[in-house]
Design a protein around this motif. Structure first.
Motif: not given
Length: 218
Positions: A134-145, A167-171, A173-177
């Protein structure tokens, strides 16, 4: 700050490292970005001269320098400093080491070398093994890849990764992030490149609507 340091510090005193770093931060906040780069270089040179190229303290200084260089359009120089930091990362935890691979990958990508960026994003993901999924760093790296893969035309893997991280970022982080806006924009580009323009528009339209004021002001 420098005049004060000259008065109270001997020329070879270790505290010059901190003095240069403080002056660099001041330069950054004042918008003097080239001065910031020069001061950070002086701090790094002092550490290398007195402690060597593998001293743990160097890691954060080299990393910050890489970001500063990228900010003034010198991504190739930033890449060089980021790669130098690998020699001094031994005491960093695996998450920090993973995100440093992301930094290297992004510096390389910004030079138009998407193919060369792939190994660093993949290595970053490998370093994240064992970290809370659930650590968002997973999602960060996957998005850059995914972004690099999309640019290279490897759409199936790119879209699969984007579909996993959105879905992870939307769940979380707020919409304005700002980071959520970045990911949603990357997703729309990936959908567009994969031949799904309607899906790309459906994804980006709410982002544009939420940020209409910012776009009008820019």
């Amino acid at each position: 700050t420098e005049k004060l340091a000259i008065r109270i510090l001997p020329p070879e005193h270790w505290a010059w490292v901190m003095a240069f770093s403080v002056m660099a931060q001041e330069a950054h906040f004042e918008g003097r970005f080239e001065d910031e780069v020069d001061l950070r270089a002086r701090a790094i040179d002092r550490i290398v001269q007195q402690k060597g190229e593998a001293h743990p303290m160097l890691f954060s200084h080299l990393q910050t320098m890489a970001v500063a260089l990228s900010g003034v359009g010198r991504s190739a120089d930033g890449e060089r400093y980021a790669l130098m930091a690998l020699k001094s990362e031994g005491e960093q935890n695996q998450q920090d080491r993973a995100m440093h691979r992301s930094l290297i990958g992004e510096l390389i990508y910004s030079q138009g070398r998407a193919q060369d960026s792939l190994p660093y994003f993949r290595e970053g993901l490998a370093l994240m093994e064992g970290v809370d999924p659930q650590d968002l760093r997973w999602a960060h790296l996957r998005s850059r890849l995914a972004r690099s893969l999309s640019v290279l035309g490897q759409h199936e893997e790119a879209v699969s990764l984007i579909e996993a991280v959105l879905p992870e970022f939307r769940a979380k982080l707020p919409e304005t992030h700002p980071q959520r806006r970045v990911i949603e924009t990357l997703a729309s580009y990936a959908f567009m490149r994969s031949g799904e323009p309607y899906r790309a528009f459906a994804n980006i339209a709410p982002v544009l609507e939420r940020n209409e004021d910012k776009l009008l002001d820019s």
